[in-house]
Design an enzyme around this catalytic site. Sequence first.
Site, PDB file in Angstrom:
ATOM      1  N   ASP A  43       0.852  -1.187   0.000  1.00  0.00           N
ATOM      2  CA  ASP A  43       0.000   0.000   0.000  1.00  0.00           C
ATOM      3  C   ASP A  43       0.886   1.235   0.000  1.00  0.00           C
ATOM      4  O   ASP A  43       2.017   1.184   0.478  1.00  0.00           O
ATOM      5  CB  ASP A  43      -0.909   0.023   1.234  1.00  0.00           C
ATOM      6  CG  ASP A  43      -2.036  -0.994   1.152  1.00  0.00           C
ATOM      7  OD1 ASP A  43      -2.406  -1.395   0.032  1.00  0.00           O
ATOM      8  OD2 ASP A  43      -2.554  -1.375   2.212  1.00  0.00           O
ATOM      9  N   ASP A  93      -7.079  -1.424  -4.213  1.00  0.00           N
ATOM     10  CA  ASP A  93      -8.070  -1.076  -3.191  1.00  0.00           C
ATOM     11  C   ASP A  93      -9.057  -0.029  -3.714  1.00  0.00           C
ATOM     12  O   ASP A  93     -10.266  -0.145  -3.507  1.00  0.00           O
ATOM     13  CB  ASP A  93      -7.395  -0.530  -1.932  1.00  0.00           C
ATOM     14  CG  ASP A  93      -6.461  -1.523  -1.266  1.00  0.00           C
ATOM     15  OD1 ASP A  93      -6.652  -2.740  -1.447  1.00  0.00           O
ATOM     16  OD2 ASP A  93      -5.538  -1.072  -0.559  1.00  0.00           O
TER      17      ASP A  93
END
Length: 163
Positions: A111, A130
């Site tokens: 991330d 995401d």
Amino acid sequence: MLPIWTALLVLAADQATKAWVLARIAPWGTVPVLPGVVQWTYVQNRGAAFGLLQNQTLFFIVVAVVVIAAILYWLPRLPGRAGSARLALGLQLGGAVGNLIDRLRWGYVVDFVDLEFWPLHRWPVFNVADAAIVTGTALLVLWLLADRDAAPDPVQGPGGGGN
């Protein structure tokens, strides 16, 4: 073909940005992009959003495989007028495959998008996959709500039957 092309585009963007982050951001941890708004922050996400279910890699792999199978099952069964649902499932498919690749390769998801501005200052760091999954889910919910409003009530029939 819209969902497959969408999924491939999401997957390519996701994997390319993660490769870039690993090469350029990971050594420093955080790099400001627009101070006070967004920064790139390298995170090894071993759980779900907000730190839930940490180190449950096998669980997330199984969930991703089930989700991918469900999407592939439902795609050819959607009605012809379901363009937005096809787009939504393509976004979800590409995101699910992108994060699955990370979990299989490294045991965690890379991330890096870190929103700093209020009220999202405490928002979890996320990635392209995401964002695609969340956007696809929102589009799918909107499609379901719109389709439900347009469809005849199975109990009342096409004319309604109000009081």
